[in-house]
Design a protein around this motif. Structure first.
Motif, mmCIF file in Angstrom:
data_model
loop_
_atom_site.group_PDB
_atom_site.id
_atom_site.type_symbol
_atom_site.label_atom_id
_atom_site.label_comp_id
_atom_site.label_asym_id
_atom_site.label_seq_id
_atom_site.Cartn_x
_atom_site.Cartn_y
_atom_site.Cartn_z
ATOM 1 N N GLY A 47 0.714 -1.205 0.138
ATOM 2 C CA GLY A 47 0.011 -0.304 -0.274
ATOM 3 C C GLY A 47 0.679 1.713 0.203
ATOM 4 O O GLY A 47 -0.061 2.531 0.159
ATOM 5 N N GLY A 48 1.718 0.830 0.484
ATOM 6 C CA GLY A 48 2.907 2.291 -0.025
ATOM 7 C C GLY A 48 4.179 2.460 -0.657
ATOM 8 O O GLY A 48 3.715 1.771 -1.777
ATOM 9 N N ARG A 49 5.344 3.252 -1.158
ATOM 10 C CA ARG A 49 5.856 3.470 -1.930
ATOM 11 C C ARG A 49 6.944 2.896 -2.279
ATOM 12 O O ARG A 49 6.954 1.841 -1.099
ATOM 13 C CB ARG A 49 6.482 5.374 -2.230
ATOM 14 N N PRO A 50 7.225 2.174 -3.091
ATOM 15 C CA PRO A 50 8.410 1.314 -3.240
ATOM 16 C C PRO A 50 9.348 1.214 -2.593
ATOM 17 O O PRO A 50 9.963 2.144 -2.173
ATOM 18 C CB PRO A 50 8.331 1.520 -4.922
ATOM 19 N N ARG A 51 9.785 0.160 -2.360
ATOM 20 C CA ARG A 51 11.000 0.297 -1.020
ATOM 21 C C ARG A 51 12.496 -0.220 -1.578
ATOM 22 O O ARG A 51 12.490 -0.673 -2.544
ATOM 23 C CB ARG A 51 11.088 -1.287 -0.578
ATOM 24 N N VAL A 52 12.682 0.833 -1.576
ATOM 25 C CA VAL A 52 14.295 1.061 -2.124
ATOM 26 C C VAL A 52 15.183 -0.647 -1.105
ATOM 27 O O VAL A 52 15.867 -0.142 -0.267
ATOM 28 C CB VAL A 52 15.004 1.961 -2.549
ATOM 29 N N LEU A 53 16.007 -0.726 -2.420
ATOM 30 C CA LEU A 53 16.801 -1.950 -1.944
ATOM 31 C C LEU A 53 18.252 -1.710 -2.347
ATOM 32 O O LEU A 53 18.619 -1.514 -2.974
ATOM 33 C CB LEU A 53 16.658 -3.612 -2.842
ATOM 34 N N LEU A 54 18.811 -2.771 -0.986
ATOM 35 C CA LEU A 54 20.361 -2.067 -0.908
ATOM 36 C C LEU A 54 21.255 -2.822 -1.395
ATOM 37 O O LEU A 54 20.949 -4.110 -0.649
ATOM 38 C CB LEU A 54 20.456 -0.916 0.343
ATOM 39 N N ARG A 55 22.429 -2.876 -1.570
ATOM 40 C CA ARG A 55 23.746 -4.027 -1.652
ATOM 41 C C ARG A 55 25.002 -3.104 -1.318
ATOM 42 O O ARG A 55 24.919 -2.304 -1.474
ATOM 43 C CB ARG A 55 23.449 -4.505 -2.538
ATOM 44 N N VAL A 56 25.451 -4.246 -0.873
ATOM 45 C CA VAL A 56 27.034 -3.402 -0.661
ATOM 46 C C VAL A 56 27.445 -3.511 -2.930
ATOM 47 O O VAL A 56 27.897 -4.292 -2.869
ATOM 48 C CB VAL A 56 28.273 -4.391 0.246
ATOM 49 N N ALA A 57 28.669 -2.177 -2.963
ATOM 50 C CA ALA A 57 28.895 -1.822 -3.900
ATOM 51 C C ALA A 57 29.889 -3.016 -4.056
ATOM 52 O O ALA A 57 30.822 -2.269 -3.596
ATOM 53 C CB ALA A 57 29.229 -0.527 -4.406
ATOM 54 N N PRO A 58 29.803 -3.605 -5.480
ATOM 55 C CA PRO A 58 30.712 -4.652 -5.769
ATOM 56 C C PRO A 58 32.072 -3.833 -6.345
ATOM 57 O O PRO A 58 33.200 -4.697 -6.029
ATOM 58 C CB PRO A 58 30.346 -5.299 -6.702
ATOM 59 N N GLY A 59 32.207 -2.842 -6.533
ATOM 60 C CA GLY A 59 33.393 -1.692 -7.312
ATOM 61 C C GLY A 59 33.753 -1.008 -6.041
ATOM 62 O O GLY A 59 34.285 -0.124 -6.710
#
Length: 415
Positions: free
Chosen positions: A76-88
Motif C-alpha cells: 500500500g505504500g511507495r516501492p521500497r528501495v533495495l540496498l547492496r554492498v557496492a561490488p566496485g
C-alpha cells in the motif's frame, strides 16, 4: 576543565564511536550476507531504530560502500528501495598455497573473479621464501590483469596448511610442510602495501561454504577438506570454533588406526595417512605390487585411480576402503560435535563425493551413534575446487564488515 572531566568526556566520545561502528557493522553485515535488503527489512533484521538505520545507511551510501539495487513493491505504500554492498567499492585478493601450486585470485566485493593466476610448486616441502615470492608475484599479476591499483585492494587473504596463529602477523606451524613457527604474515607484509591476513586452508574453505555455499543456514557444521591432506573447519552456534590457540579442526591428524601407517606429520595411524590423496595413492601402489596410478601429478593420478575402479579389483578395493576410512572419520565428527551438517570439499573430496556420496553416508552410519547421525546431513560442497582461495579473500571482507565499512580501522575514529 579538570583532568577527570576530560577523561570522562573522552571516554564518552570513545563509547559513541564504538557504538556507531558497531551499528554500521551490523547493518553492513546484514546487507552483505542477506541482501539486497530494504531499509524496512534492515530495521526488522538488526533491531535498530528506523532513524538509526536511515542515518547510517545514508552515510554508507554517501561513502560508496552501499548502493541502491532496484526496488520492490510494498503493502500500500511507495516501492521500497533495495540496498547492496557496492561490488566496485574495492577489490579483495585471495591466495591458496596448495600441495602442488599457488593460486591467486582477485575479486570484487560481490566475489566475482576479476583475474586469476597459478604457479607450480615442485617440492612437497617448499621454502617459505619461495611461497612468499609466488604469492606476491601473483598479487602483482592479478592486479595488473584487472587494471586495479594496489590502493583499491582492501586486503590479501592467504590460505595455507597447518596451524596458523593469526590472521594478522600470522605465524604458521606446518609439520607436513616442514615449517616450524614461520612468520609468514610478516614475511608477506614486508613485500606489499596491501594488508595481509593468513589462515588455515580448511578454515577459509569453511568460511566460503558457510557464506556462499552448502553451509548456508547451518548453525552447527563441519566443513571437511580432503586434498593431498585432510583438515576441517568447525562451526558452533554460527561462529567458527578455533580452540585455545587456533589449532582446532586438525581432523586429519586424529588417530584412526593405532600403530597404523606413517603420516606426513610424523605420527602414525592418522586419518590423513589413509584418506588423503597422497596416502590413498600410496596404498594403491603398495597393493598393486609397486605400480603407481598413471598421471603427471597427484590430481591426475587420483582421477585415474577412480577411473580404474571399473576394471581393476585392486583400485576398487582401495577406493572402497578409503570410503570406509572417511566414513569412520565422519562418524567421529558426528559423535564428538553433533553437527547438523557436514560438507565435503577439497579437490579429492569433491572427486570422491561426486561418485560415492551415498556410500560415504552409509559408511558414516555404520560407525556413528544412531541419534546424532539421524540429526546430520552430509553434503557435497557447492563452490568447487577454487573455494579455498575464495574463502581466503573473505578475510579482508570480514574485516571491512567488522569495521563498519572503513577501509582502515582508524577511519571512523577520525570522523
Amino acid at each position: 576543565m579538570t583532568g577527570g572531566a576530560n577523561n570522562a568526556m573522552e571516554s564518552r566520545r570513545t563509547t559513541v564511536r564504538d557504538m556507531r561502528r558497531s551499528n554500521r557493522s551490523v547493518i553492513l553485515t546484514s546487507i552483505y550476507r542477506s541482501g539486497p535488503l530494504s531499509r524496512f527489512e534492515l530495521v526488522r533484521e538488526t533491531s535498530l531504530s528506523a532513524a538509526s538505520v536511515s542515518n547510517l545507511v545514508g552515510e554508507l551510501l554517501e561513502e560508496g560502500v552501499v548502493e541502491e539495487a532496484g526496488s520492490v513493491e510494498s503493502d500500500g505504500g511507495r516501492p521500497r528501495v533495495l540496498l547492496r554492498v557496492a561490488p566496485g567499492f574495492a577489490s579483495v585478493a585471495g591466495a591458496e598455497v596448495g600441495e602442488t601450486r599457488v593460486r591467486v585470485e582477485l575479486f570484487d566485493l560481490a566475489m566475482q573473479v576479476l583475474a586469476t593466476v597459478e604457479y607450480p610448486i615442485e617440492s612437497p616441502t617448499p621454502e617459505p621464501s619461495l611461497v612468499v615470492d609466488r604469492v606476491l608475484q601473483g598479487l602483482a599479476e592479478v592486479t595488473a590483469q584487472a587494471g586495479v591499483a594496489p590502493a583499491q585492494v582492501l586486503g590479501l587473504g592467504v590460505a595455507v596448511a597447518g596451524i596458523v596463529e593469526g590472521p594478522a602477523d600470522a605465524v604458521v606451524h606446518a609439520q607436513t610442510l616442514g615449517w616450524d613457527a614461520v612468520p609468514l604474515g610478516a614475511m608477506l607484509q614486508a613485500g606489499t602495501t596491501v594488508p595481509v591476513q593468513v589462515d588455515n586452508g580448511a578454515n577459509t574453505l569453511g568460511q566460503a561454504e558457510m557464506w556462499f555455499g552448502a553451509g548456508r543456514g547451518a548453525e552447527h557444521a563441519v566443513i571437511a577438506l580432503v586434498g593431498s591432506g585432510v583438515g576441517s573447519a568447525l562451526v558452533a552456534n554460527g561462529v567458527s570454533y578455533r580452540g585455545a590457540r587456533s589449532s582446532a579442526g586438525e581432523w586429519g591428524h586424529t588417530t584412526i588406526a593405532y600403530g597404523g601407517r606413517q603420516c606426513r606429520c610424523g605420527s602414525s595411524g592418522c586419518l590423513e595417512a589413509y584418506a588423503g590423496a597422497e596416502g590413498v595413492l600410496d596404498r594403491f601402489r603398495q597393493a598393486n605390487r609397486g605400480k603407481a596410478a598413471p598421471g603427471a601429478d597427484e590430481e591426475s593420478a587420483f582421477s585415474a585411480l577412480l577411473d580404474l575402479t571399473g576394471s581393476s579389483k585392486v583400485a576398487a578395493q582401495v577406493i572402497d576402503e578409503t570410503i570406509g576410512y572417511l566414513g569412520a572419520g565422519f562418524a567421529n565428527l558426528v559423535n564428538l560435535f553433533n553437527p547438523e551438517r557436514i560438507v565435503l570439499g577439497g579437490w579429492a573430496g569433491i572427486a570422491i563425493g561426486e561418485r560415492y556420496l551415498p556410500q560415504l553416508r552409509e559408511a558414516t552410519a555404520r560407525h556413528a551413534l544412531r541419534q546424532p547421525f539421524a540429526q546430520v546431513s552430509i553434503e557435497l560442497c557447492e563452490l568447487g575446487q577454487d573455494a579455498v582461495a575464495l574463502g581466503a579473500a573473505t578475510l579482508p571482507v570480514l574485516r571491512l564488515l567488522r569495521e563498519g565499512g572503513a577501509r582502515r580501522p582508524d577511519t571512523l575514529a577520525a570522523r
